[in-house]
Scaffold this active site. Structure first.
Site, PDB file in Angstrom:
ATOM      1  N   SER A  20       0.795  -1.228   0.000  1.00  0.00           N
ATOM      2  CA  SER A  20       0.000   0.000   0.000  1.00  0.00           C
ATOM      3  C   SER A  20       0.828   1.278   0.000  1.00  0.00           C
ATOM      4  CB  SER A  20      -0.961   0.022   1.182  1.00  0.00           C
ATOM      5  OG  SER A  20      -0.255   0.173   2.391  1.00  0.00           O
ATOM      6  N   LYS A  69       0.761   4.791   6.651  1.00  0.00           N
ATOM      7  CA  LYS A  69       0.102   5.607   5.622  1.00  0.00           C
ATOM      8  C   LYS A  69       0.680   7.015   5.636  1.00  0.00           C
ATOM      9  CE  LYS A  69      -2.802   2.311   4.703  1.00  0.00           C
ATOM     10  NZ  LYS A  69      -2.456   1.410   3.658  1.00  0.00           N
TER      11      LYS A  69
END
Length: 176
Positions: A36, A77
């Site tokens: 990701s 993230k």
């Protein structure tokens, strides 16, 4: 001989106490699991996370953070929106406060999972991100589970900022 053994035991206990205190309050390591954050961080990368940085400074847009998901593992993230920001994505471009973000770190734009969104579609009441909340996205948008899936994250769930990739050794980095 017994005195020397006691001295070694005391030295080892002090060293262990220091390591435990550093890991509990200052820094910790994480292993990146998944794609990701590719290409910024790749599957299997090992990073050092500064756990106290946000005690002395603000969480800023573009910080790469680790946070507790309360579902399974912790996530890595990038912070895209901070309290007071308006954020939306239109046609694969993220707009913060009406201005398009320059996101050189996003290279996977030909695939499918690049949903358009507004704060309202993410379940936010009002036009701006509320205090103590942050919008996070993965750099590899087509495969990332992020605020598009689970909404904003709370400041209290943020473990710290990724400050160093130390594995693999040939890709050591501090600028994300």
């Amino acid at each position: 001989m017994a005195k020397e053994i006691r001295e070694w035991i005391v030295a080892i206990l002090i060293a262990l106490a220091v390591v435990i205190l550093v890991r509990m309050f200052l820094f910790t390591t994480y292993s990146v699991d998944g794609l990701s954050m590719d290409p910024t961080l790749e599957d299997g990368d090992r990073v050092i996370v500064n756990k106290f940085i946000y005690d002395i400074s603000d969480i800023d847009r573009d910080d790469v953070i680790v946070f507790d998901s309360h579902q399974d593992a912790s996530y890595v993230k990038r912070v895209i929106g901070v309290p007071g920001d308006t954020v939306e994505m239109k046609d694969r471009v993220v707009y913060v406060n009406g201005e398009a973000l320059s996101e050189d770190y996003v290279v996977h734009q030909g695939e499918t999972y690049l949903d358009n969104f507004t704060l309202e579609t993410l379940g936010v009441e009002g036009d701006t991100i509320p205090e103590g909340q942050y919008l996070v996205l993965g750099d590899n948008r087509p495969v990332s589970r992020d605020s598009r899936d689970f909404g904003l994250i709370s400041e209290s769930d943020i473990i710290g900022e990724v400050q160093l990739r130390f594995w693999p050794f040939n890709e050591i980095a501090i600028d994300f």
